[in-house]
Write an enzyme that holds these catalytic residues in place. Sequence first.
Site, PDB file in Angstrom:
ATOM      1  N   ALA A 239      29.328  37.364  18.260  1.00 36.54           N
ATOM      2  CA  ALA A 239      28.895  36.354  17.296  1.00 36.54           C
ATOM      3  C   ALA A 239      27.533  36.598  16.650  1.00 36.54           C
ATOM      4  O   ALA A 239      27.265  36.062  15.577  1.00 36.54           O
ATOM      5  CB  ALA A 239      28.884  34.987  17.968  1.00 36.54           C
ATOM      6  N   LYS A 244      29.014  34.176  11.007  1.00 41.22           N
ATOM      7  CA  LYS A 244      30.389  33.664  10.933  1.00 41.22           C
ATOM      8  C   LYS A 244      30.566  32.449  11.841  1.00 41.22           C
ATOM      9  O   LYS A 244      31.369  31.560  11.548  1.00 41.22           O
ATOM     10  CB  LYS A 244      31.388  34.781  11.260  1.00 41.22           C
ATOM     11  CG  LYS A 244      31.269  35.935  10.262  1.00 41.22           C
ATOM     12  CD  LYS A 244      32.238  37.043  10.506  1.00 41.22           C
ATOM     13  CE  LYS A 244      31.982  38.212   9.557  1.00 41.22           C
ATOM     14  NZ  LYS A 244      30.802  39.039   9.932  1.00 41.22           N
ATOM     15  N   ASP A 306      34.888  39.785  15.602  1.00 43.64           N
ATOM     16  CA  ASP A 306      34.159  40.557  14.586  1.00 43.64           C
ATOM     17  C   ASP A 306      33.545  41.728  15.351  1.00 43.64           C
ATOM     18  O   ASP A 306      32.392  41.703  15.757  1.00 43.64           O
ATOM     19  CB  ASP A 306      33.085  39.653  13.956  1.00 43.64           C
ATOM     20  CG  ASP A 306      32.342  40.338  12.826  1.00 43.64           C
ATOM     21  OD1 ASP A 306      32.816  41.377  12.349  1.00 43.64           O
ATOM     22  OD2 ASP A 306      31.277  39.823  12.431  1.00 43.64           O
ATOM     23  N   CYS A 359      33.261  45.547   9.729  1.00 38.65           N
ATOM     24  CA  CYS A 359      32.676  45.879   8.422  1.00 38.65           C
ATOM     25  C   CYS A 359      32.748  47.395   8.266  1.00 38.65           C
ATOM     26  O   CYS A 359      31.742  48.052   8.046  1.00 38.65           O
ATOM     27  CB  CYS A 359      31.259  45.336   8.282  1.00 38.65           C
ATOM     28  SG  CYS A 359      30.136  45.791   9.604  1.00 38.65           S
TER      29      CYS A 359
HETATM   30  C1  LIG Z   1      29.397  42.997  13.622  1.00 41.02           C
HETATM   31  S1  LIG Z   1      28.246  42.313  14.706  1.00 41.02           S
HETATM   32  C2  LIG Z   1      28.673  40.612  14.648  1.00 41.02           C
HETATM   33  C3  LIG Z   1      28.170  39.867  13.427  1.00 41.02           C
HETATM   34  C4  LIG Z   1      28.426  38.372  13.528  1.00 41.02           C
HETATM   35  N1  LIG Z   1      29.818  38.059  13.775  1.00 41.02           N
HETATM   36  C5  LIG Z   1      27.983  37.605  12.294  1.00 41.02           C
HETATM   37  O1  LIG Z   1      28.787  37.287  11.436  1.00 41.02           O
HETATM   38  O2  LIG Z   1      26.776  37.305  12.194  1.00 41.02           O
HETATM   39  C6  LIG Z   1      28.899  42.780  16.260  1.00 41.02           C
HETATM   40  C7  LIG Z   1      28.226  42.125  17.432  1.00 41.02           C
HETATM   41  O3  LIG Z   1      29.003  42.465  18.595  1.00 41.02           O
HETATM   42  C8  LIG Z   1      28.132  42.425  19.690  1.00 41.02           C
HETATM   43  N2  LIG Z   1      28.834  43.076  20.816  1.00 41.02           N
HETATM   44  C9  LIG Z   1      29.033  44.387  21.028  1.00 41.02           C
HETATM   45  N3  LIG Z   1      29.751  44.585  22.157  1.00 41.02           N
HETATM   46  C10 LIG Z   1      30.028  43.348  22.659  1.00 41.02           C
HETATM   47  C11 LIG Z   1      30.730  42.888  23.817  1.00 41.02           C
HETATM   48  N4  LIG Z   1      31.284  43.743  24.659  1.00 41.02           N
HETATM   49  N5  LIG Z   1      30.804  41.561  24.026  1.00 41.02           N
HETATM   50  C12 LIG Z   1      30.219  40.689  23.143  1.00 41.02           C
HETATM   51  N6  LIG Z   1      29.532  41.083  22.060  1.00 41.02           N
HETATM   52  C13 LIG Z   1      29.448  42.387  21.812  1.00 41.02           C
HETATM   53  C14 LIG Z   1      26.890  43.095  19.189  1.00 41.02           C
HETATM   54  O4  LIG Z   1      25.760  42.762  19.975  1.00 41.02           O
HETATM   55  C15 LIG Z   1      26.809  42.568  17.747  1.00 41.02           C
HETATM   56  O5  LIG Z   1      25.958  41.453  17.702  1.00 41.02           O
END
Ligand SMILES: C[S@@+](CC[C@H](N)C(=O)[O-])C[C@H]1O[C@@H](n2cnc3c(N)ncnc32)[C@H](O)[C@@H]1O
Length: 429
Positions: A239, A244, A306, A359
């Site tokens: 998140a 989002k 996401d 993305c």
């Molecule tokens: C594309 S960004 C998300 C952007 C967010 N949804 C927004 O709209 O602002 C992906 C996110 O996934 C998180 N992430 C990566 N691996 C993860 C995991 N195993 N569990 C939860 N979050 C994770 C990262 O820290 C990063 O903040």
Amino acid sequence: MLAAVRRGESATPAIAAVSADLRPAAQALSFHVLRQLGRAEALRRKLAQRGPPPAADALLCTALALAWREEDAPYPPFTLVDQAVEAAKRSPQTRAQQAFINACLRRFLRERDELVAQTEDEPVARWNHPRWWIARLQHDWPRHWEQILEANNRPAPMTLRVNRHRISRDPLRELLAAAHIASEPVGAHGLILDRPHPVQAIPGFQEGLWSVQDAGAQLAAELLAPGLQPQARILDACAAPGGKTAHTCELMPKAQVLALDVDEARCERIHQNLQRLGLHAEVRTADAGEPGYWWDGKPFDAILLDAPCTASGIVRRHPDVRWLRREKDIEQLAEQQKRLLTALWPLLRPGGQLIYCTCSVFRAEGEAQIRAFLAHNSTALLRPAPGHLWPRHAGDGGTLPDNSLSDDDGFFYAVLQKSALDAPARQDD
Ligand SMILES: C[S@@+](CC[C@H](N)C(=O)[O-])C[C@H]1O[C@@H](n2cnc3c(N)ncnc32)[C@H](O)[C@@H]1O
């Protein structure tokens, strides 16, 4: 900044380290350089087979990137040469190379057309992306790879998402117009500004009337919300920083939203964003792929995944990304996406929907990922969704069937519905 990116570091901290009054200009110049780096490096090799030490080479390539194309050079050519030599003089890391930098740049100005023509056949110089990236796009999108690369090298607009929990789009547009900021509607809740402005200079930021969010990113919550009960249980699995999540809460203020992210510092940003916008969600720091540690056993009505990805769709806004990524990152991230998708699917109630998005414009992180998931999962049904969206500029022609967006980043969206029959019964019924 360029020396940092070449060491494998993000450009963001280097730009953030510049004093606040110079930062916008430093960022604009840095982004210009990163968008022209392939060409600048090819030109430098023509001027000198062996480059000078890293700091001097970064300065030389910076000047070449800014100077090579006269029509969008930010300063007249001789000003750029003088300033590059002046900058070389000021730093102990580059002082010894000032005569070399001066000689290279003056020769470049004398022989510009000839040198540029000599680099024209080099794909990295022509497209300003790494060779593997160009090859991957040619493979994934044989008819559109040039369009995607062209779009990647242009600056992105500033797009706002209206917080409809606080204001609707037309009154916000009028508020902006009163501050001499022209805007055009995009999508259901977006406004594209005439040009980028500092957030503090746009009315309504502190009051939480809007957020900065690309038009393509605004589709996530719009795909998620329809058909849900107002008090639905929603999981936003990756998140942070909460763009989002906040949009979901704006559309469904009564929903029970759980926002997870594995990164504690980034979770803090979810809190800050929700607070500014006057919204509420439960925020937890956890690995979404290990629900045993955080799930209460009650199925979700909808899940937004996401997923972490190469960010290959948002290089307009982050022009360093193309130079920082390695091709093997795609496979590693695709593995991670698969792990998250597989772990989260059992948490969805029968009939519920999971929105998977990245993305990225690479098929391995979008279409191929979802095809593989469907091949191994008989409870998942594919619902209508945009699929791969390519980065696009206003006037470049449509990539979406209804042409409802323009000037958006590259994304992938899939909507998966869990069949009501095969899946295990809800535990909270
Ligand atoms: C594309 S960004 C998300 C952007 C967010 N949804 C927004 O709209 O602002 C992906 C996110 O996934 C998180 N992430 C990566 N691996 C993860 C995991 N195993 N569990 C939860 N979050 C994770 C990262 O820290 C990063 O903040």
